[in-house]
Structure formats: C-alpha cells, structure tokens
Motif scaffolding. Structure first.
Motif, PDB file in Angstrom:
ATOM      1  N   LEU A  11       0.847  -1.193   0.000  1.00 52.70           N
ATOM      2  CA  LEU A  11       0.000   0.000   0.000  1.00 52.70           C
ATOM      3  C   LEU A  11       0.884   1.246   0.000  1.00 52.70           C
ATOM      4  O   LEU A  11       1.409   1.652   1.028  1.00 52.70           O
ATOM      5  CB  LEU A  11      -0.914  -0.029   1.239  1.00 52.70           C
ATOM      6  CG  LEU A  11      -1.798   1.179   1.539  1.00 52.70           C
ATOM      7  CD1 LEU A  11      -2.651   1.541   0.337  1.00 52.70           C
ATOM      8  CD2 LEU A  11      -2.672   0.886   2.738  1.00 52.70           C
ATOM      9  N   LEU A  16      -1.401   0.992  -5.320  1.00 52.57           N
ATOM     10  CA  LEU A  16      -1.745  -0.150  -4.477  1.00 52.57           C
ATOM     11  C   LEU A  16      -1.426  -1.408  -5.289  1.00 52.57           C
ATOM     12  O   LEU A  16      -2.040  -1.650  -6.323  1.00 52.57           O
ATOM     13  CB  LEU A  16      -3.248  -0.085  -4.154  1.00 52.57           C
ATOM     14  CG  LEU A  16      -3.894  -1.283  -3.475  1.00 52.57           C
ATOM     15  CD1 LEU A  16      -3.309  -1.499  -2.092  1.00 52.57           C
ATOM     16  CD2 LEU A  16      -5.410  -1.057  -3.386  1.00 52.57           C
ATOM     17  N   THR A  35      -3.865   4.249  -5.630  1.00 50.30           N
ATOM     18  CA  THR A  35      -4.252   4.057  -4.229  1.00 50.30           C
ATOM     19  C   THR A  35      -5.561   4.759  -3.880  1.00 50.30           C
ATOM     20  O   THR A  35      -6.415   4.203  -3.188  1.00 50.30           O
ATOM     21  CB  THR A  35      -3.132   4.579  -3.302  1.00 50.30           C
ATOM     22  OG1 THR A  35      -1.940   3.857  -3.594  1.00 50.30           O
ATOM     23  CG2 THR A  35      -3.495   4.393  -1.840  1.00 50.30           C
ATOM     24  N   VAL A  42      -9.855   3.202   0.395  1.00 47.77           N
ATOM     25  CA  VAL A  42      -8.732   2.295   0.119  1.00 47.77           C
ATOM     26  C   VAL A  42      -9.042   0.872   0.591  1.00 47.77           C
ATOM     27  O   VAL A  42      -8.743  -0.111  -0.108  1.00 47.77           O
ATOM     28  CB  VAL A  42      -7.425   2.825   0.753  1.00 47.77           C
ATOM     29  CG1 VAL A  42      -6.292   1.819   0.570  1.00 47.77           C
ATOM     30  CG2 VAL A  42      -7.037   4.155   0.126  1.00 47.77           C
ATOM     31  N   SER A  45     -11.235  -0.562  -1.879  1.00 47.74           N
ATOM     32  CA  SER A  45     -10.474  -0.843  -3.093  1.00 47.74           C
ATOM     33  C   SER A  45      -9.630  -2.105  -2.935  1.00 47.74           C
ATOM     34  O   SER A  45      -9.535  -2.922  -3.867  1.00 47.74           O
ATOM     35  CB  SER A  45      -9.582   0.363  -3.419  1.00 47.74           C
ATOM     36  OG  SER A  45      -8.800   0.115  -4.540  1.00 47.74           O
ATOM     37  N   LEU A  88       0.053   8.834   3.648  1.00 47.98           N
ATOM     38  CA  LEU A  88      -1.364   8.475   3.603  1.00 47.98           C
ATOM     39  C   LEU A  88      -2.101   9.299   4.661  1.00 47.98           C
ATOM     40  O   LEU A  88      -2.381   8.819   5.764  1.00 47.98           O
ATOM     41  CB  LEU A  88      -1.542   6.973   3.862  1.00 47.98           C
ATOM     42  CG  LEU A  88      -0.932   6.013   2.834  1.00 47.98           C
ATOM     43  CD1 LEU A  88      -0.919   4.591   3.357  1.00 47.98           C
ATOM     44  CD2 LEU A  88      -1.708   6.080   1.524  1.00 47.98           C
TER      45      LEU A  88
END
Ligand SMILES: [Zn+2]
Length: 349
Positions: A11, A16, A35, A42, A45, A88
């Motif tokens: 990640l 990703l 990502t 996320v 995903s 992130l």
C-alpha cells in the motif's frame, strides 16, 4: 484443498499493488491500481481488487492462508493499527488489519514497507541467489525505507522500529525531514528530494542546464529526470546526482559499521537507474569507508525489484501467524499475548 497461497499487499501513497504469492515467494498473479484517498475508499479498493484478482487467477479463497500488508509509516504491527503515515493522510489510528480481516475473513498482518521489502529481497532476491545471512536494504523512493536481516532473521527491535536508516542523521543541522529531525538521510537520498534539489538549484543559479527544459512543477516528484540529464552529460544534473550518490554511500557506510552485512541492497524507484546508481554509490562508499580494511559489504541493485514489498509482506504474514513465531513473541516480551481473531498478535490489556 490446501491453503498454501498468500496475498501480499503493498500500500503506497501512489499505487496499491496486490499479488497472490506462493510459499516460496513466487508471485503467481498480481495487479496494481491507483491508491486513492482515505481509509474507507482504500479498504474498499483493496477488497474489490483482491476479489477481482482471485477471480481472474482462478484461485479460491480457501487456497489463501494469510494476508500481509506493507505500508509506509509508523505502525503498531502487534495490534494491526496504523499510528502515523505521512504519505497516507487521515490514516492515524486506523485498525487496518482488523478491517481487511473482517472483509476477507482471513488472518491479516502488517509490516512497515521498508522492512517488508528487505525480507522479500532476502527471501527471493539477493538472499536467494547468494549464500548470505546478513543484509541491509535501502528502498530509495518517495522516502527512504530500510530493513535489516541479521543471521537470517528480520530485525524488529523493541517496538518494531529497528533499521530506520532513512532517519539516521547524515548532516548535523541539515535540512528538516518530514519526521521532525534535521539532516536525515531521507532528506538527501529520497527520489522526491532529488527532484526538489534540482528545482532549487535551478532557481538559485543562472547556470545553463538542460534541466531548464523540464517543467518540474508538474507530475510526481521523481529522480528520473535528473538521472536522464546526468547520463547525457549535463553538469548541473551530474552534480546533483553525484551528491545524491555520496549521501546514499554515507548511509551504506553507517549500515556496514552497524550491522556488518555481506550485502547492502539498493531498491525503490531510484534503483531503476541501475548501474549508474551502483557505480556512483560504490565509488563514494569505497572512498568514505574506513581505511583499516577494504569494504566487505557488496552493494547491489535489488533483484526482487518492485515486488519485494508485497512478497515480503505475504511471507511475513505467514510466519507471524505460525505457532513458532507467536511463542517466540510471547517469550520475548514476557507478557501474556493472544493472537486476535484477525491473526495479528495482540497484547492483552
Ligand atoms: Zn527523518
């Protein structure tokens, strides 16, 4: 059916990457998607991408033993919680292992991406092709990640923070790092910082340079433009690249003295420079290493490549969830430990 496959997830702030990995670290199938932003998106995903990948590969969930996630930043690997992740935003305190485990109904473990990449490299890259037991890996990307293998094992440290060479200080009173320290190796050796130094050099100098033909203000900051122009002989680009190699070499000298490895591996996006990176770093490494003997550590470019992180995460997750690892963990911290339902070892409160 035997559950002998694992899912590895890398990640990153931009991409990703997800792969189905066998017991030996071979990537059977893999995919990569942008990502996106925020934990909710996320996590959704990740689950959707895993399901799509498995369907495409013809692999059933009953063939998957564990899931491992590699991500940058400060983590509580024992609790499966993100503590702080600069790349992130909005992830502080997110119980990522638990969320993924509930969605995929599998044991999940996480590891810092630098340490996961080092473990992956050791198992399927430099450690597979050479009879080595001690290795350091520096991943030169948006930041500088790293991991240490000593006597065949990934070094974790007291709180799982061991091997942060990216935040070792290589210049007293140097530039401010995102971590709050000044003069970290990451400030001088990360691909994004090479880009920024090139931009600053152009602003502070009137010297002619082919770098001026680049619009540095657009696109993700990488070192690739500097490498390309240095290779074509532009003096300013060559100067910036040489300085970068010198700092990486300082990191390698420090790593060599601290851990005495057989091999130091350079990975991450900057490793795409290949021999150009290797030659520059090796030359400065030999110049700066002490004079009581020749350097024993061999500097190499990653053999596992960009999959090192997801391979390492997949293999580590299998080992963390094994009885052997849990028993060792319990013994080391001398406190009652259970394995939570999501498979991440969790301290009893
Ligand atoms: Zn730092």
């Amino acid at each position: 059916m035997v559950s002998d496959l694992r899912i590895g997830i890398d990640l990153g702030g931009t991409n990703l990457k997800i792969g189905i990995v066998d017991l030996y670290g071979n990537v059977i199938h893999k995919t990569s998607v942008p990502t996106g932003c925020g934990p909710d998106f996320v996590v959704g995903s990740i689950v959707a991408t895993v399901n799509t990948l498995m369907k495409r590969a013809g692999v059933g969930m009953n063939q998957i033993a564990t899931v491992g996630i590699a991500l940058p930043g400060l983590l509580s690997t024992r609790k499966g919680v993100v503590i702080r992740c600069a790349n992130l935003p909005g992830w502080d305190g997110v119980p990522l292992c638990d969320l993924i485990s509930k969605a995929l109904r599998k044991p999940v473990a996480m590891e810092n991406d630098g340490r996961a990449a080092a473990f992956g490299e050791y198992r399927v890259g430099a450690g597979r092709t050479s009879p080595i037991r001690n290795m350091v890996m520096l991943t030169l990307g948006t930041g500088v990640g790293s991991g240490i293998i000593l006597d065949g094992r990934l070094v974790q440290g007291h709180a799982g923070r061991a091997g942060e060479f990216g935040h070792s200080i290589v210049k007293l009173g140097g530039e401010l790092c995102g971590c709050g320290q000044k003069g970290c190796l990451e400030v001088y050796a990360a691909a994004s910082r090479v880009h920024n130094r090139a931009l600053r050099a152009l602003e502070n100098s009137s010297a002619e340079s082919s770098l001026r033909s680049i619009d540095f203000r657009h696109g993700a900051p990488t070192s690739s433009d500097v490498v390309a122009h240095a290779l074509s002989g532009d003096p300013l680009a060559m100067q910036i690249w040489d300085e970068t190699c010198r700092y990486i070499a300082v990191g390698c000298v420090n790593a060599a003295h601290l851990t005495d490895p057989e091999v130091i591996v350079l990975g991450g996006g900057m490793a795409a420079a290949g021999d150009f990176l290797l030659r520059g770093v090796t030359r400065h490494f030999r110049e700066q290493y002490w004079n009581v003997e020749l350097p024993r550590a061999d500097i190499r470019i990653t053999e596992a490549g960009n999959d090192a992180g997801l391979i390492g995460a997949a293999l580590l997750a299998g080992e963390v969830s094994s009885v052997t690892m849990v028993n060792q963990f319990t013994e080391n911290i001398k406190a009652p430990v259970v394995v939570s339902l999501n498979g991440c070892p969790t301290e009893n409160l």
